[in-house]
Enzyme design. Structure first.
Site, PDB file in Angstrom:
ATOM      1  N   ARG A 126       0.881  -1.134   0.074  1.00 14.29           N
ATOM      2  CA  ARG A 126      -0.019  -0.035   0.004  1.00 14.29           C
ATOM      3  C   ARG A 126       0.866   1.426   0.080  1.00 14.29           C
ATOM      4  O   ARG A 126       0.557   2.216  -0.814  1.00 14.29           O
ATOM      5  CB  ARG A 126      -0.980  -0.184   1.193  1.00 14.29           C
ATOM      6  CG  ARG A 126      -1.633   1.305   1.388  1.00 14.29           C
ATOM      7  CD  ARG A 126      -2.198   1.957   0.108  1.00 14.29           C
ATOM      8  NE  ARG A 126      -3.146   0.711  -0.790  1.00 14.29           N
ATOM      9  CZ  ARG A 126      -3.472   0.854  -1.863  1.00 14.29           C
ATOM     10  NH1 ARG A 126      -2.901   2.027  -2.451  1.00 14.29           N
ATOM     11  NH2 ARG A 126      -3.895  -0.243  -2.446  1.00 14.29           N
TER      12      ARG A 126
ATOM     13  N   LYS B 265       4.333  39.449  -4.044  1.00  7.54           N
ATOM     14  CA  LYS B 265       2.870  39.323  -4.366  1.00  7.54           C
ATOM     15  C   LYS B 265       2.150  40.492  -3.693  1.00  7.54           C
ATOM     16  O   LYS B 265       2.724  41.323  -3.261  1.00  7.54           O
ATOM     17  CB  LYS B 265       2.242  37.990  -4.293  1.00  7.54           C
ATOM     18  CG  LYS B 265       3.029  36.606  -4.722  1.00  7.54           C
ATOM     19  CD  LYS B 265       2.250  35.441  -4.519  1.00  7.54           C
ATOM     20  CE  LYS B 265       1.101  35.420  -5.598  1.00  7.54           C
ATOM     21  NZ  LYS B 265       0.474  33.843  -5.223  1.00  7.54           N
TER      22      LYS B 265
ATOM     23  N   GLU C 115       3.914  40.134  -8.836  1.00 11.39           N
ATOM     24  CA  GLU C 115       2.693  39.784  -9.336  1.00 11.39           C
ATOM     25  C   GLU C 115       2.226  41.469  -9.472  1.00 11.39           C
ATOM     26  O   GLU C 115       2.269  42.133  -8.807  1.00 11.39           O
ATOM     27  CB  GLU C 115       1.972  39.161  -8.426  1.00 11.39           C
ATOM     28  CG  GLU C 115       0.520  38.963  -8.649  1.00 11.39           C
ATOM     29  CD  GLU C 115      -0.143  38.317  -7.356  1.00 11.39           C
ATOM     30  OE1 GLU C 115      -0.312  37.151  -7.313  1.00 11.39           O
ATOM     31  OE2 GLU C 115      -0.351  39.090  -6.583  1.00 11.39           O
TER      32      GLU C 115
END
Length: 285
Positions: free
Chosen positions: A106, A173, A202
């Site tokens: 898994r 940003k 940005e």
């Protein structure tokens, strides 16, 4: 495509080993009680197949899981990272102790199916701009602890990597701009802090774009610009600075800006909207 082909290969390899170790600890706990149903010395061959079409990615993570569980297990790969795989294709055969195979199953599949899903989605975006002078970039919107793994997977899928983290380039940003009192102040401060680092800014308006075009930056990010404003931005830029389209980009939205030819399109969905590929391991003898 192999990890060794990437400039951050050494760091990625270290992350891989530590991430796999943690994932095994998370799953194994005090021991695999179900595997104890199998005779201790039983030997088997297992095969992993895919139930759906996609791009294979994550071999080295899968291998590392099985190596950490039992280094005597033998893996024979039938497909390579970057290969297109089709339903019912066999990907790898594993030979060795049955208990060890089932204990590793898994965790190994979790890595392989997640990274294959990432590479498959990235390939859809890369195909969408095939023949165009546009590069699809990934982002930092990654699954925690799988940053570099997913960066590798998007590369395998045909896209390119944006910054790896907060340390390798400036991405200024809206909040940084607000905190610094404007774009010019932010860029000036960045040049003082690390003059050798790339700077990306940005912008959310054409007015901000015009300001950024007069500053020493490497890339300007057009945040949530529609097709019309992207066209205007490309004309104003006149190939002066690299432009990156960003903001909820999907295949439809890329279609809106693709004819305007920004240099880059960054897509958060590459790593945060991933659907794992449907893979299955079965004992064959």
């Amino acid at each position: 495509m192999f990890i060794a082909d990437l400039p951050y290969a050494k760091t990625l390899r270290d992350h891989l080993v530590r991430t796999v170790r943690f994932a095994i600890e998370e799953d194994l706990g005090s021991g695999d009680i179900t595997a104890q149903l199998i005779p201790e010395d039983e030997q088997s061959t297992a095969r992993v197949i895919t139930r759906e079409e996609g791009i294979l990615c994550g071999r080295e993570w899968f291998e590392e899981v099985f190596r950490q569980i039992d280094p005597t297990l033998e893996l024979n790969w039938l497909k390579q990272d970057g290969d297109k795989i089709l339903p019912n294709d066999a990907l790898v055969e594993i030979k060795g102790n049955t208990r060890a195979i089932l204990t590793a199953e898994r965790t190994g599949l979790n890595f392989l199916q997640t990274l294959s899903g990432t590479a498959t989605l990235a390939n859809r975006y890369a195909t969408a701009v095939d023949g165009k002078d546009i590069i699809i970039l990934d982002t930092r919107k990654t699954i925690p602890c799988l940053r570099l793994a997913q960066k590798y997977a998007t590369h395998v899928g045909g896209c390119q990597n944006h910054r790896l983290g907060l340390y390798d380039m400036f991405l200024i940003k809206e909040n940084h701009i607000a905190g610094c009192g404007g774009i010019e102040n932010a860029v000036k401060r960045a040049k003082e802090i690390a003059p050798d680092k790339r700077i990306e800014v940005e912008v959310e308006t054409i007015e901000q774009l015009q300001e950024a075009l007069n500053l020493p930056v490497d890339v300007i990010m057009l945040d949530n610009f529609d097709g019309q404003r992207t066209t205007e931005a490309v004309k104003l830029n006149a190939n002066k600075i690299k432009l990156e389209s960003s903001g909820n980009m999907d295949l439809d939205k890329i279609g809106e800006v693709i004819s305007d030819h920004p240099d880059f399109v960054s897509v958060g969905k590459l790593t945060k909207h991933v659907t794992a590929l449907d893979l299955s391991l079965r004992l064959v003898n």
